[in-house]
Design an enzyme around this catalytic site. Structure first.
Site, PDB file in Angstrom:
ATOM      1  N   ASP A 100       0.856  -1.180   0.000  1.00  0.00           N
ATOM      2  CA  ASP A 100       0.000   0.000   0.000  1.00  0.00           C
ATOM      3  C   ASP A 100       0.899   1.239   0.000  1.00  0.00           C
ATOM      4  O   ASP A 100       1.730   1.403   0.896  1.00  0.00           O
ATOM      5  CB  ASP A 100      -0.846  -0.040   1.283  1.00  0.00           C
ATOM      6  CG  ASP A 100      -2.187   0.617   1.113  1.00  0.00           C
ATOM      7  OD1 ASP A 100      -2.241   1.674   0.475  1.00  0.00           O
ATOM      8  OD2 ASP A 100      -3.186   0.083   1.648  1.00  0.00           O
ATOM      9  N   ASP A 119      -2.954   4.629  -2.531  1.00  0.00           N
ATOM     10  CA  ASP A 119      -3.955   5.275  -1.685  1.00  0.00           C
ATOM     11  C   ASP A 119      -4.415   6.620  -2.264  1.00  0.00           C
ATOM     12  O   ASP A 119      -3.577   7.437  -2.657  1.00  0.00           O
ATOM     13  CB  ASP A 119      -3.310   5.498  -0.308  1.00  0.00           C
ATOM     14  CG  ASP A 119      -4.298   5.934   0.752  1.00  0.00           C
ATOM     15  OD1 ASP A 119      -5.214   5.161   1.066  1.00  0.00           O
ATOM     16  OD2 ASP A 119      -4.153   7.062   1.273  1.00  0.00           O
ATOM     17  N   GLU A 133      -6.705   3.706  -5.854  1.00  0.00           N
ATOM     18  CA  GLU A 133      -7.930   3.997  -5.102  1.00  0.00           C
ATOM     19  C   GLU A 133      -8.417   5.371  -5.536  1.00  0.00           C
ATOM     20  O   GLU A 133      -7.741   6.372  -5.325  1.00  0.00           O
ATOM     21  CB  GLU A 133      -7.657   3.996  -3.595  1.00  0.00           C
ATOM     22  CG  GLU A 133      -8.958   4.139  -2.808  1.00  0.00           C
ATOM     23  CD  GLU A 133      -8.793   4.711  -1.405  1.00  0.00           C
ATOM     24  OE1 GLU A 133      -9.711   4.522  -0.591  1.00  0.00           O
ATOM     25  OE2 GLU A 133      -7.761   5.355  -1.120  1.00  0.00           O
ATOM     26  N   HIS A 135     -11.426  -1.999   4.427  1.00  0.00           N
ATOM     27  CA  HIS A 135     -11.197  -1.526   5.789  1.00  0.00           C
ATOM     28  C   HIS A 135     -11.844  -0.168   6.063  1.00  0.00           C
ATOM     29  O   HIS A 135     -11.744   0.344   7.170  1.00  0.00           O
ATOM     30  CB  HIS A 135      -9.695  -1.426   6.021  1.00  0.00           C
ATOM     31  CG  HIS A 135      -9.077  -0.375   5.132  1.00  0.00           C
ATOM     32  ND1 HIS A 135      -9.039  -0.502   3.755  1.00  0.00           N
ATOM     33  CD2 HIS A 135      -8.519   0.822   5.406  1.00  0.00           C
ATOM     34  CE1 HIS A 135      -8.486   0.571   3.231  1.00  0.00           C
ATOM     35  NE2 HIS A 135      -8.156   1.397   4.212  1.00  0.00           N
ATOM     36  N   ASP A 136     -12.429   0.459   5.043  1.00  0.00           N
ATOM     37  CA  ASP A 136     -13.086   1.761   5.240  1.00  0.00           C
ATOM     38  C   ASP A 136     -14.601   1.637   5.190  1.00  0.00           C
ATOM     39  O   ASP A 136     -15.302   2.651   5.286  1.00  0.00           O
ATOM     40  CB  ASP A 136     -12.665   2.744   4.133  1.00  0.00           C
ATOM     41  CG  ASP A 136     -11.188   3.107   4.198  1.00  0.00           C
ATOM     42  OD1 ASP A 136     -10.631   3.134   5.310  1.00  0.00           O
ATOM     43  OD2 ASP A 136     -10.602   3.362   3.137  1.00  0.00           O
TER      44      ASP A 136
HETATM   45  C1  GLC Z   1      -7.735   5.850   1.995  1.00  0.00           C
HETATM   46  C2  GLC Z   1      -7.564   4.717   2.973  1.00  0.00           C
HETATM   47  C3  GLC Z   1      -8.091   5.159   4.314  1.00  0.00           C
HETATM   48  C4  GLC Z   1      -7.276   6.344   4.759  1.00  0.00           C
HETATM   49  C5  GLC Z   1      -7.287   7.454   3.716  1.00  0.00           C
HETATM   50  C6  GLC Z   1      -6.222   8.460   3.993  1.00  0.00           C
HETATM   51  O1  GLC Z   1      -9.064   6.152   1.758  1.00  0.00           O
HETATM   52  O2  GLC Z   1      -8.186   3.572   2.496  1.00  0.00           O
HETATM   53  O3  GLC Z   1      -8.067   4.134   5.259  1.00  0.00           O
HETATM   54  O4  GLC Z   1      -7.790   6.839   5.954  1.00  0.00           O
HETATM   55  O5  GLC Z   1      -7.025   6.958   2.419  1.00  0.00           O
HETATM   56  O6  GLC Z   1      -4.953   7.922   3.754  1.00  0.00           O
END
Ligand code: GLC
Length: 567
Positions: free
Chosen positions: A102, A204, A259, A333-334
Site C-alpha cells: 500500500d 492510496d 484507489e 477496511h473503510d
Molecule cells: C484511503 C484509505 C483510508 C485512509 C485514507 C487516507 O481512503 O483507504 O483508510 O484513511 O485513504 O490515507
C-alpha cells in the site's frame, strides 16, 4: 485501444486484503504483526489467493492506522522488522503468490522528516514538499475546503504563520506534487520496494494528488461542496501517474490498483486502459454510497437497491467498452461489512454472505476479498463510543452532536457507518479472543466468534469459506469470467439482481435474491431465445439445498443466489 487479456495474469487473479493490525498477533501485544501473516500464508494459499494486498506497515504514529506514514522505507516496530518483511516476501513467492504493498503518497504524517524540516522556516529546502498558504486577508483560512474526516482542511502553523493543507487527519499533510522533487522521492521509495521483489502497489487516494493551483473557494454549487471538485482527478493527475508508470510500474512489470475517491468513469478508463500506461485497475466507490442520502455519509437511509444494480451495471458496461478494468469489491477496511449493509446478517447470514460473494465474483474485473469476508464476519454490535478506535468515527461522533444530534442518535449513525465495523480482529477459532491474540486486542473481538470462525468453516464443506474457495477457482478456470460481455437481466426487479456474461463459446448467468421473500424472475425473451434455449445449462454454484435448472422463469427462495453456465 485493445486489452491484452492473456498477458495480464492479474485479470484471472483474486486479491486478499490484509489489515495487519487485526489479522494475527504473535507477540501478545494485542495488535497483529508480520509474523502473524507469515503464519497464515498456508491458509490464504488454501483459499486460492493469488495476490496479498498488505496494508501499511511502515513507521507511523498510527493516527490513521498507518495511512499516516513517517518513514516510507522502514517497518513499524509494532509490526516487526525488515527481516520479517523479507521473510514474508520470500514465503509469499515460494507459494507462487504475489505481494502488493500500500503506497500512501497523497500525504505523509506530520512526523515525517520532510514535514519536520518543512515547518522549520519558509525558506527551508523542504518547505515546498507540502502545500503552505498564507492566511486569508481577514486572517482566516486560505479557503473553505473541508477535511474528509471532518472540520477544515487547513492547519495553522504558529512558528511560520502559514497554513498547511490536510485533506484527511490534521496529522496527514498533503504532499505538493507540483514539486518535481516530491515526485522524485515517490519514485525512489517505490523503487526501493520494487527492488525487494514485491509484485505491485495499491495506491492510496491517488486521484487526489493534483490540486487546482488557484485553490478556489467552493461555492457549494456542486454537491457535496467541500472543495473536492478542485482536487479530485485534478489537472495534472494523469501526467503524474504516467510518470510513475514510465519510471517504476512499467520497468518492474507491477500490478497496480489506484484507489479513486469520488471519481468518474471517464477518468477510470484513462487510469486503467493498458494503452494509457497508468494503472492496471481502479477502485471506485459509487456503488457504496447507495445508502447515503444526497451523498451524506453521516445520515442514515435504507440502501437504494435499484441504484446499486444500476451503478454496478453502468460500470461493467462502461469500463468494458472503454477498455478499462475494475477492481471488484463490496468490502474493505473503510466500509461497514456488506453482509450487514445489504443483506441479512442474522437469520440468513450464511446465505447472504454467499450471495454477496457470488454476485461480485461473477462480474468482470479483479475481485478483492477483505479479511473475514470469506467467513461471513458481520458488523460487530457497538455498545458504546469508547469501544471505537477510528479517528474519523471519533471526530464525527463529536461533530454530529455539535450539529444537534443526541449522543444516542450519534452512536446509532456511527454504528452503521463506522470504518471500525470492518476492523475488528480476524476470527480464527473459538478460543479466547478468537485466536487472534493472547493479549488484550487493540479493538474488541466480535461476540459472535464462537460460531463464526475460520477453524469451524474450514471443516465444513458447506461453509462460506468453501463457497469463496470455489468462486476463486472458477475465475481461473472460466475464460468467460474474464472477458465475457456483461448483460443485465433483471429489468428493475425489486428483489432480484441478475446478469449474464456472454462469450462466443459459453454464457454465464448469475441471479441473486436480495430479499427475505421468495422472488421469481422471468428472463428477457430475446436473451432466453438466443442464449438459453437449446443449450445445456449447468449449475456451477449456489447457496441453497436446491439445485434449480435455469429456466425462462426461475423461482428464488429468500437470499438465494446461483451461477449457471450454458454451453
Ligand atoms: C484511503 C484509505 C483510508 C485512509 C485514507 C487516507 O481512503 O483507504 O483508510 O484513511 O485513504 O490515507
Amino acid at each position: 485501444m485493445k486489452n491484452s487479456i492473456t498477458q495480464d495474469w492479474w485479470r484471472k487473479s483474486t486479491v486478499y486484503q490484509v489489515y495487519p493490525k487485526s489479522f494475527k498477533d504473535t507477540t501478545g501485544s494485542g495488535e497483529g504483526d508480520i509474523r502473524g501473516l507469515i503464519e497464515k500464508l498456508d491458509y490464504l494459499q488454501d483459499l486460492g489467493i493469488d495476490i496479498i494486498w498488505l496494508q501499511p506497515v511502515y513507521v507511523s504514529p498510527q493516527n490513521d492506522n498507518g495511512y499516516d506514514v513517517a518513514d516510507y522505507c522502514e517497518i513499524n516496530p509494532e509490526y516487526g522488522t525488515m527481516e520479517d518483511f523479507d521473510e514474508l516476501a520470500a514465503e509469499i513467492r515460494s507459494r507462487n503468490m504475489h505481494l502488493m504493498l500500500d503506497i500512501v503518497v497523497n500525504h505523509s504524517s506530520t512526523e515525517h522528516a520532510w514535514f519536520q524540516a518543512s515547518r522549520q522556516s519558509k525558506d527551508n529546502p523542504y518547505r515546498d514538499y507540502y502545500i503552505w498558504k498564507d492566511p486569508a486577508p481577514d486572517g482566516g483560512l486560505p479557503n473553505n475546503w473541508q477535511s474528509k474526516f471532518g472540520g477544515p482542511a487547513w492547519q495553522y502553523d504558529e512558528g511560520t504563520g502559514q497554513y498547511f493543507l490536510t485533506l484527511f487527519d490534521k496529522t496527514q499533510a498533503d504532499l505538493n506534487w507540483e514539486n518535481p522533487k516530491v515526485r522524485e522521492e515517490v519514485v525512489k521509495l517505490m523503487t526501493f520496494w520494487a527492488e525487494k521483489g514485491v509484485s505491485g502497489f495499491r495506491m492510496d487516494v491517488i486521484n487526489l494528488i493534483s490540486k487546482d493551483q488557484d485553490f478556489p473557494n467552493d461555492d457549494g454549487s456542486v454537491l457535496p461542496g467541500d472543495g473536492r471538485r478542485f482536487y479530485t482527478d485534478g489537472p495534472r493527475v494523469h501526467e503524474y501517474v504516467k510518470e510513475m508508470h514510465e519510471r517504476v510500474f512499467g520497468p518492474y512489470n507491477l500490478v497496480t490498483v489506484g484507489e479513486m475517491s469520488s471519481t468518474t468513469m471517464e477518468n477510470c478508463i484513462l487510469y486503467s486502459n493498458p494503452a494509457e500506461k497508468e494503472f492496471s485497475m481502479t477502485f471506485n466507490f459509487h456503488h457504496l454510497k447507495v445508502d447515503y442520502p444526497k451523498g451524506q455519509k453521516w445520515e442514515l437511509m435504507p440502501y437504494d437497491f435499484e441504484q446499486l444494480k444500476r451503478l454496478l451495471s453502468d460500470w461493467q458496461i462502461g469500463m468494458q467498452q472503454g477498455g478499462g478494468w475494475n477492481a471488484l469489491f463490496f468490502n474493505n477496511h473503510d466500509q461497514p461489512r456488506a453482509l450487514s449493509r445489504f443483506t441479512d446478517d442474522t437469520k440468513y447470514r450464511t446465505e447472504s454472505a454467499k450471495l454477496i460473494a457470488t454476485t461480485l465474483h461473477g462480474l468482470q474485473g479483479t475481485p478483492y476479498v477483505f479479511q473475514g469476508e470469506e467467513i461471513g464476519m458481520p458488523n460487530p454490535y457497538w455498545n458504546d463510543i469508547s469501544e471505537l478506535r477510528d479517528i474519523e468515527s471519533k471526530n464525527m461522533y463529536q461533530i454530529l452532536q455539535q450539529n444537534g444530534k443526541s449522543a444516542d442518535e450519534a452512536l446509532a449513525i456511527i454504528r452503521e457507518r463506522s470504518r471500525d465495523n470492518s476492523r475488528t480482529p480476524m476470527q480464527w477459532d473459538d478460543g479466547p479472543q478468537a485466536g487472534f491474540t493472547s493479549g488484550t486486542p487493540w479493538i474488541k473481538v466480535d461476540e459472535r466468534y464462537p460460531s463464526i470462525n475460520v477453524k469451524q468453516q474450514m471443516n465444513d464443506p458447506e461453509s462460506i469459506y468453501h463457497h469463496y474457495k470455489k468462486l476463486i477457482a472458477l475465475r481461473k478456470e472460466l475464460q468467460v469470467l474474464t472477458d465475457g460481455r456483461y448483460i443485465r437481466l433483471d429489468e428493475a426487479h425489486p428483489q432480484v439482481y441478475a446478469y449474464a456474461r456472454v462469450s462466443e463459446k459459453e454464457t454465464l448467468v448469475v441471479m441473486s435474491n436480495f430479499s427475505d421473500r421468495e422472488a421469481s424472475l422471468q428472463l428477457p425473451d430475446d436473451f432466453h431465445t438466443e442464449y438459453v434455449e437449446g443449450g445445456l445449462s449447468k449449475l456451477l454454484i449456489g447457496n441453497t439445498k436446491l439445485e434449480p435448472a435455469l429456466q425462462a422463469q426461475t423461482v428464488l427462495t429468500p437470499y438465494a443466489s446461483y451461477m449457471w453456465i450454458i454451453r
